[in-house]
Design a protein around this motif. Structure first.
Motif: not given
Length: 418
Positions: A181-183, A195-200, A214-217
């Motif tokens: 849902n984020m993507l 950025t999220f994909n790299r961190r994940l 919150p969602v990334e946490q």
């Protein structure tokens, strides 16, 4: 040009071999497996429809008195009295057993067997835990995650593993609604998604990152939950399988935000994302897999992805997402793709002499259920196929294809919470 995905992080999973094998099976020219389907006369379809309507209307009436209390505590299911849940569950089980006994939807009864093995118990546990831990997820997102739990349950039954909701199963199933849902969110910029994909990717590789989002946490915590049960040092294929599905999600962004893709490129992305998804399911159940088990899981994920794409054809066309079905406007071309998909499903679910009775049953059930999903998709959008294919599919259905939409509406009445 997108090359066939080549994994750089995996060392033990033969991903290129699995990809080549599954695409080759899909592309093979084979006769349509009509001999493995039973034709149902029109009078029987109408009889089944009448019984289903009567059954569901009675179920709605019986559940009615309990609905207000369920609605009141929908975000806190732990507050719903056990007596209420037991009554509703008993009513649902009785209805499912009747559908089974009367063969109203499936020629081979299996719902009662699934219930006895604990399918509904696992679903109930998952829903309650999810609602208690994060009430922000809406019903559609919870059901999206539950579908993956059911896929993992089907693999457990296939491999004669007692049904249970393990922490890795719970965590992985929830990763889907959060990450997908984020993507898919058009309100999140491409830069933020990258950025999220790299961190994940870093977290999946073993790094420990903190986050103020919150969602990334929540996503990072779910990854850690998986690693608690399957430490990377002892179960490298488990970690690799999750890295693979993450890679598949990243590649699938090209279907919505990239340049026009060829048919081969779309197929490659779809098979990679779908196949690696259920491959990860399988590794999270067993920790290690035989070559036969990993091949079956990859096939399973590939055709489920294509089924999703068929069901979402209209939405994908509107949102300009490139799939094997959304790119086809010619009805004959859609027919060909659907026939190829059904043939692929029945081929890879053919029972062989080494299958246990449990595996043989699950292969038959998977074939039946996925065929019904194709019929449902065609019944809801008859204008996407030729009249010839529509009539042929309907001949094998226990109800008229137009009835699936009515059945869906009735089911949503049961699940409706507002």
């Amino acid at each position: 040009m997108i090359e066939s995905p080549t994994l750089h992080t995996s060392h033990t999973i033969p991903i290129d071999e699995l990809m080549a094998l599954s695409v080759e099976e899909y592309n093979k020219e084979r006769p349509f497996p009509a001999d493995r389907m039973k034709k149902i006369p029109l009078w029987k379809k109408l009889w089944n429809e009448r019984r289903l309507k009567k059954l569901i209307n009675k179920l709605l009436d019986d559940i009615g008195p309990y609905v207000p209390e369920i609605r009141e505590h929908m975000d806190e299911p732990g507050e719903i009295p056990a007596s209420v849940m037991d009554e509703v569950k008993a009513l649902l089980i009785d209805a499912m057993k009747t559908i089974d006994e009367k063969k109203l939807l499936f020629e081979r009864p299996f719902l009662a067997h699934f219930i006895e093995q604990g399918y509904l118990d696992v679903a109930e546990t998952f829903i309650f835990r999810t609602r208690n831990e994060d009430s922000r997820l809406d019903n559609a997102e919870v059901f999206q995650a539950l579908r993956n739990v059911w896929i993992m349950n089907s693999l457990q039954l296939c491999w004669e593993i007692p049904l249970a909701l393990t922490p890795p199963m719970y965590a992985y199933s929830l990763l889907y609604p959060y990450t997908d849902n984020m993507l898919d969110d058009p309100n999140i910029s491409p830069e933020a998604k990258q950025t999220f994909n790299r961190r994940l990717g870093k977290v999946l590789a073993g790094e420990h990152l903190s986050s103020n989002e919150p969602v990334e946490q929540r996503i990072f915590a779910l990854v850690e939950m998986i690693k608690d049960d399957f430490p990377q040092a002892h179960f490298p294929p488990v970690t690799e399988s999750i890295q693979l599905i993450h890679e598949g999600q990243v590649k699938s962004l090209l279907q919505s935000s990239g340049p026009p893709l060829s048919q081969e490129e779309i197929r490659t992305i779809s098979f990679f994302k779908g196949g690696t998804s259920v491959l990860a399911d399988a590794y999270l159940i067993k920790g290690t897999l035989t070559r036969e088990e990993s091949t079956f899981a990859f096939h399973y994920g590939a055709f489920l992805q294509l089924l999703d794409d068929l069901q979402d054809k209209d939405t994908d066309e509107t949102e300009r997402n490139q799939t094997l079905f959304s790119r086809k406007q010619d009805k004959a071309a859609v027919d060909q793709e659907i026939r190829r998909l059904i043939t692929y499903i029945f081929t890879v679910n053919t029972v062989d002499t080494e299958d246990s009775s449990a595996a043989a049953l699950m292969k038959d059930v998977i074939s039946q259920c996925t065929l019904l999903m194709v019929m449902e998709a065609v019944g809801k959008n008859p204008e996407t196929v030729t009249r010839s294919l529509y009539k042929e599919l309907e001949s094998f259905s226990n109800v008229r294809l137009t009835f699936y939409k009515e059945l869906e509406n009735k089911a949503s009445d049961i699940l409706k919470t507002n």
